[in-house]
Design a protein around this motif. Structure first.
Motif, PDB file in Angstrom:
ATOM      1  N   LEU A   5      56.810  29.962  27.158  1.00 45.62           N
ATOM      2  CA  LEU A   5      56.027  29.624  28.837  1.00 45.62           C
ATOM      3  C   LEU A   5      55.025  28.719  28.706  1.00 45.62           C
ATOM      4  CD1 LEU A   5      57.582  32.515  29.123  1.00 45.62           C
ATOM      5  CD2 LEU A   5      56.480  32.524  31.062  1.00 45.62           C
ATOM      6  N   SER A   6      54.739  27.706  29.190  1.00 48.55           N
ATOM      7  CA  SER A   6      53.629  27.081  29.401  1.00 48.55           C
ATOM      8  C   SER A   6      52.715  27.045  30.749  1.00 48.55           C
ATOM      9  CB  SER A   6      54.135  25.517  28.876  1.00 48.55           C
ATOM     10  OG  SER A   6      54.984  25.298  29.845  1.00 48.55           O
ATOM     11  N   LEU A   7      51.555  26.911  30.581  1.00 45.32           N
ATOM     12  CA  LEU A   7      50.745  26.621  31.822  1.00 45.32           C
ATOM     13  C   LEU A   7      50.898  25.298  32.508  1.00 45.32           C
ATOM     14  CD1 LEU A   7      48.718  28.528  33.427  1.00 45.32           C
ATOM     15  CD2 LEU A   7      47.072  27.409  32.043  1.00 45.32           C
ATOM     16  N   ARG A   8      50.820  25.269  33.812  1.00 42.84           N
ATOM     17  CA  ARG A   8      51.112  24.283  34.461  1.00 42.84           C
ATOM     18  C   ARG A   8      49.860  24.186  35.657  1.00 42.84           C
ATOM     19  NH1 ARG A   8      55.699  21.220  32.782  1.00 42.84           N
ATOM     20  NH2 ARG A   8      56.230  22.370  30.851  1.00 42.84           N
ATOM     21  N   TRP A  54      45.358  25.332  41.143  1.00 43.32           N
ATOM     22  CA  TRP A  54      46.731  25.870  41.281  1.00 43.32           C
ATOM     23  C   TRP A  54      47.479  25.908  40.020  1.00 43.32           C
ATOM     24  CZ3 TRP A  54      48.492  27.618  46.225  1.00 43.32           C
ATOM     25  CH2 TRP A  54      47.826  27.302  47.374  1.00 43.32           C
ATOM     26  N   LEU A  55      47.767  26.965  39.612  1.00 40.13           N
ATOM     27  CA  LEU A  55      48.437  27.493  38.157  1.00 40.13           C
ATOM     28  C   LEU A  55      49.607  28.139  38.356  1.00 40.13           C
ATOM     29  CD1 LEU A  55      45.324  28.193  36.383  1.00 40.13           C
ATOM     30  CD2 LEU A  55      45.999  26.032  36.594  1.00 40.13           C
ATOM     31  N   LYS A  56      50.513  27.933  37.709  1.00 49.29           N
ATOM     32  CA  LYS A  56      51.912  28.596  37.379  1.00 49.29           C
ATOM     33  C   LYS A  56      52.350  28.531  35.937  1.00 49.29           C
ATOM     34  CE  LYS A  56      54.464  27.845  41.666  1.00 49.29           C
ATOM     35  NZ  LYS A  56      55.978  27.507  41.988  1.00 49.29           N
ATOM     36  N   LEU A  57      52.967  29.509  35.705  1.00 47.13           N
ATOM     37  CA  LEU A  57      53.561  29.529  33.914  1.00 47.13           C
ATOM     38  C   LEU A  57      55.212  29.126  34.456  1.00 47.13           C
ATOM     39  CD1 LEU A  57      52.616  32.884  32.517  1.00 47.13           C
ATOM     40  CD2 LEU A  57      51.714  30.314  32.042  1.00 47.13           C
ATOM     41  N   LYS A  58      55.520  28.220  33.509  1.00 45.09           N
ATOM     42  CA  LYS A  58      56.878  27.523  33.493  1.00 45.09           C
ATOM     43  C   LYS A  58      57.728  27.979  32.500  1.00 45.09           C
ATOM     44  CE  LYS A  58      59.330  23.145  34.281  1.00 45.09           C
ATOM     45  NZ  LYS A  58      59.075  21.928  34.693  1.00 45.09           N
ATOM     46  N   LEU A 135      45.264  31.172  41.659  1.00 47.04           N
ATOM     47  CA  LEU A 135      44.437  30.024  42.061  1.00 47.04           C
ATOM     48  C   LEU A 135      42.983  30.636  41.280  1.00 47.04           C
ATOM     49  CD1 LEU A 135      46.504  30.277  44.150  1.00 47.04           C
ATOM     50  CD2 LEU A 135      44.906  28.996  45.791  1.00 47.04           C
ATOM     51  N   PHE A 136      42.359  29.421  40.979  1.00 47.55           N
ATOM     52  CA  PHE A 136      40.876  29.603  40.619  1.00 47.55           C
ATOM     53  C   PHE A 136      40.038  28.527  41.225  1.00 47.55           C
ATOM     54  CE2 PHE A 136      42.972  31.420  36.753  1.00 47.55           C
ATOM     55  CZ  PHE A 136      42.366  32.495  36.572  1.00 47.55           C
ATOM     56  N   GLN A 137      38.678  29.061  41.551  1.00 53.68           N
ATOM     57  CA  GLN A 137      37.789  28.235  42.182  1.00 53.68           C
ATOM     58  C   GLN A 137      36.447  28.573  41.479  1.00 53.68           C
ATOM     59  OE1 GLN A 137      36.993  28.297  46.442  1.00 53.68           O
ATOM     60  NE2 GLN A 137      37.169  25.896  46.468  1.00 53.68           N
ATOM     61  N   LEU A 138      35.728  27.555  41.177  1.00 54.34           N
ATOM     62  CA  LEU A 138      34.283  27.887  40.683  1.00 54.34           C
ATOM     63  C   LEU A 138      33.252  27.565  41.784  1.00 54.34           C
ATOM     64  CD1 LEU A 138      32.174  28.708  38.381  1.00 54.34           C
ATOM     65  CD2 LEU A 138      32.301  26.181  37.827  1.00 54.34           C
ATOM     66  N   GLU A 139      32.447  28.621  42.162  1.00 51.19           N
ATOM     67  CA  GLU A 139      31.410  28.697  43.238  1.00 51.19           C
ATOM     68  C   GLU A 139      30.004  28.527  42.465  1.00 51.19           C
ATOM     69  OE1 GLU A 139      31.140  30.984  47.127  1.00 51.19           O
ATOM     70  OE2 GLU A 139      30.080  32.224  45.696  1.00 51.19           O
ATOM     71  N   VAL A 140      29.295  27.401  42.785  1.00 49.52           N
ATOM     72  CA  VAL A 140      27.891  27.214  41.982  1.00 49.52           C
ATOM     73  C   VAL A 140      26.986  27.563  43.020  1.00 49.52           C
ATOM     74  CG1 VAL A 140      26.765  25.503  40.929  1.00 49.52           C
ATOM     75  CG2 VAL A 140      29.052  25.542  40.667  1.00 49.52           C
ATOM     76  N   GLY A 141      26.111  28.647  42.767  1.00 49.16           N
ATOM     77  CA  GLY A 141      24.986  29.006  43.732  1.00 49.16           C
ATOM     78  C   GLY A 141      23.899  27.969  43.621  1.00 49.16           C
ATOM     79  N   ALA A 142      23.051  28.127  44.578  1.00 47.90           N
ATOM     80  CA  ALA A 142      22.013  27.345  44.436  1.00 47.90           C
ATOM     81  C   ALA A 142      21.011  27.225  43.494  1.00 47.90           C
ATOM     82  CB  ALA A 142      21.239  27.509  46.077  1.00 47.90           C
TER      83      ALA A 142
END
Length: 161
Positions: A5-8, A54-58, A135-142
Motif C-alpha cells: 500500500l502507498s500513501l496518496r 486529504w490522504l488515502k492509502l492505495k 484529513l489533517f490540518q495544522l492550526e497555528v496559534g497567535a
C-alpha cells in the motif's frame, strides 16, 4: 502474496490523486509537494490554519484475501501553540480549505500507540482500491514562534487477512 500500500494526497476540485508520497507539507496552499522550497513559498501565518491534507492509502499490490482494520497514531506531542487537527473515515472529498468546517476539532496528539484512532474498517482486496480519507490540518496559534514546524511522524497499521 503480501499486500503493498502507498500513501496518496488528494488536491484540487477534481480531486487529483498524487503519486505515492512519504511526506506531506502542512502549508497555505493546496498541493502534494513535499519540499523545503514548498514550505518556504507557502508559510502559514500565526493565528491561521494550513490547507487540509486529504490522504488515502492505495493498494498497489493486492493481498491474498484483504486488508482491513486501518489504525493511525502519532507520538502524542506537537509544537507549543499549534494543534494538529484530524479526522478519519471520511468518505466524500471536498475541495481543500483553510477553514475547519470539514475537519472538526479533534486533536491528533490524543492518538498514540496506546490509543490508536480508527482510520477505516472496510476490507479491501483489489489493486488500486483506496481507503476512506483521513484529513489533517495544522492550526497555528497567535503565540507560535516563527520558523519550520517540527516534523511529526504519523504511523499507521492494518491487518492483512
Amino acid at each position: 502474496m503480501a499486500a503493498s500500500l502507498s500513501l496518496r494526497v488528494y488536491t484540487g476540485a477534481g480531486p487529483t490523486e498524487s503519486g505515492a508520497v512519504t511526506g506531506i507539507d502542512l502549508i497555505s496552499a493546496d498541493n502534494a509537494t513535499n519540499s523545503l522550497a514548498n514550505r518556504q513559498a507557502n508559510p502559514i501565518s500565526v493565528g491561521t490554519s494550513s490547507y487540509e491534507k486529504w490522504l488515502k492509502l492505495k493498494i498497489d499490490t493486492a493481498p491474498a484475501n484483504g486488508v482491513t482494520n486501518f489504525k493511525i497514531w502519532g507520538d502524542g506531542a506537537v509544537m507549543t501553540s499549534t494543534t494538529l487537527k484530524f479526522t478519519s473515515s471520511y468518505v466524500t472529498y471536498q475541495v481543500g480549505t483553510t477553514t475547519a468546517t470539514t475537519i472538526g476539532n479533534a486533536n491528533f496528539a490524543s492518538y498514540t500507540s496506546g490509543n490508536k484512532a480508527t482510520w477505516d474498517t472496510v476490507s479491501y482486496s483489489a489493486t488500486n482500491a483506496t481507503t476512506k480519507f483521513v484529513l489533517f490540518q495544522l492550526e497555528v496559534g497567535a503565540t507560535a514562534g516563527p520558523g519550520n514546524w517540527t516534523q511529526e511522524t504519523i504511523s499507521y497499521s492494518y491487518d492483512e487477512t
